[in-house]
Design a protein around this motif. Structure first.
Motif, short mmCIF file in Angstrom:
data_model
loop_
_atom_site.label_atom_id
_atom_site.label_comp_id
_atom_site.label_asym_id
_atom_site.label_seq_id
_atom_site.Cartn_x
_atom_site.Cartn_y
_atom_site.Cartn_z
N HIS A 1 0.80 -1.23 0.00
CA HIS A 1 0.00 0.00 0.00
C HIS A 1 0.83 1.28 0.00
CE1 HIS A 1 -4.09 -1.61 0.34
NE2 HIS A 1 -3.53 -2.61 1.02
N SER A 2 2.12 1.19 -0.31
CA SER A 2 2.97 2.38 -0.45
C SER A 2 3.73 2.28 -1.76
CB SER A 2 3.96 2.50 0.71
OG SER A 2 3.31 2.53 1.95
N ASN A 3 3.77 3.34 -2.51
CA ASN A 3 4.46 3.33 -3.80
C ASN A 3 5.18 4.67 -4.04
OD1 ASN A 3 5.27 2.54 -6.36
ND2 ASN A 3 3.44 3.37 -7.34
N PRO A 4 6.53 4.65 -3.95
CA PRO A 4 7.37 3.50 -3.60
C PRO A 4 7.32 3.22 -2.10
CG PRO A 4 8.73 5.42 -3.91
CD PRO A 4 7.34 5.84 -4.28
N THR A 5 7.60 1.98 -1.75
CA THR A 5 7.56 1.59 -0.35
C THR A 5 8.67 2.23 0.45
OG1 THR A 5 6.59 -0.54 -0.97
CG2 THR A 5 7.56 -0.38 1.23
N TYR A 6 9.87 2.26 -0.13
CA TYR A 6 11.04 2.73 0.61
C TYR A 6 11.56 4.05 0.06
CZ TYR A 6 10.86 -2.07 2.25
OH TYR A 6 10.44 -3.26 2.77
N ALA A 7 12.16 4.82 0.96
CA ALA A 7 12.77 6.09 0.57
C ALA A 7 14.05 5.81 -0.23
CB ALA A 7 13.09 6.91 1.82
N PRO A 8 14.51 6.77 -1.04
CA PRO A 8 15.76 6.59 -1.76
C PRO A 8 16.90 6.26 -0.79
CG PRO A 8 14.60 8.52 -2.58
CD PRO A 8 13.84 8.06 -1.37
N GLY B 1 16.95 3.62 1.04
CA GLY B 1 16.44 2.91 2.20
C GLY B 1 15.79 1.58 1.88
N ASN B 2 16.17 0.98 0.76
CA ASN B 2 15.58 -0.30 0.34
C ASN B 2 16.39 -1.46 0.91
OD1 ASN B 2 14.55 -2.57 -0.96
ND2 ASN B 2 14.27 -1.52 -2.90
N PRO B 3 15.83 -2.19 1.89
CA PRO B 3 16.60 -3.28 2.49
C PRO B 3 16.88 -4.43 1.52
CG PRO B 3 14.32 -3.34 3.23
CD PRO B 3 14.48 -2.07 2.46
N PRO C 1 20.07 0.37 4.61
CA PRO C 1 19.34 0.47 5.89
C PRO C 1 17.87 0.82 5.62
CG PRO C 1 21.38 1.76 5.95
CD PRO C 1 21.17 1.36 4.52
N LYS C 2 16.96 0.03 6.17
CA LYS C 2 15.54 0.19 5.86
C LYS C 2 15.01 1.55 6.29
CE LYS C 2 12.41 -1.83 8.33
NZ LYS C 2 11.58 -2.87 8.97
#
Length: 213
Positions: A98-105, A107-109, A114-115
């Motif tokens: 339900h988030s797009n994009p899910t992770y911040a630049p 911050g993609n584990p 680091p998430k």
């Protein structure tokens, strides 16, 4: 000697005048519903706030506030339920869909980073699943309702998978009226207490009315 006595009397006299007029600074958390309790990431939690919650719930409530990637509007909310709901939502993978994009630049584990969730799109929907299905915006609408659903509608959706965005609440559901991809058969097994906590958390997150794009 007289001069010393005069200074002493003057000093004591001033003290008697000034002391009653001095304001006492109370800790901000102790004065009613303060801004700190209306919008904060980690509110003050006490025995009264946590009354009726089990020890296990209490641990999850504290952890839930630590996990929330967005600031929360706690005005008029059950603070303990918000914390518990945050724990359930943020450990249940809701943001993945339900988030797009899910992770911040950066911050993609899944890329060894680091998430860090993207707070601007957090639970605002927009992930595409095939040519037709797109995840819904779960943030509060203009009336403060998550995804535009009342608590009763939210509970029915989680229990039955009925897509109330397509189907009026009084109409019996058919197979093609059920939410697809959404794991409601699993989430729907949670207790009413846990589902209410999730709903309360969704009421507290920032509204993103312009999403999904």
């Amino acid at each position: 000697m007289k001069r010393k006595l005069m200074f002493l009397v003057l000093f004591v006299g001033l003290g008697l005048v000034l002391v009653p007029t001095r304001s006492v600074q109370m800790p901000v958390e102790a004065v009613g519903e303060t801004p700190a309790m209306q919008e904060t990431a980690v509110p003050q939690l006490n025995d009264a706030t946590l009354a009726g919650f089990s020890t296990g719930d209490t641990q999850r409530i504290f952890e839930g506030f630590r996990l929330s990637p967005v600031r929360l509007n706690l005005r008029g909310k059950n603070v303990a339920l918000v914390g518990l709901g945050s724990y359930l939502v943020n450990t249940g993978g809701c943001a993945d869909c339900h988030s797009n994009p899910t992770y911040a630049p950066g911050g993609n584990p899944f890329l060894g980073q680091p998430k860090k969730f993207n707070s601007e799109t957090f639970l605002a929907g927009g992930n595409q699943f095939g040519p037709v299905i797109k995840s819904r915006n779960l943030t509060p609408d203009k009336d403060g309702l998550p995804a535009g659903l009342t608590w009763g509608q939210f509970l029915r959706t989680m229990r039955t998978g009925v897509d109330l965005k397509r189907l009026p609440p009084h109409v019996p559901s058919a197979e093609n009226d059920l939410l697809q991809v959404m794991p409601w058969p699993v989430i729907g097994q949670l207790t009413n207490h846990d589902l209410r906590a999730m709903y309360e958390y969704l009421r507290a997150i920032p509204s993103r009315p312009g999403f999904p794009l």
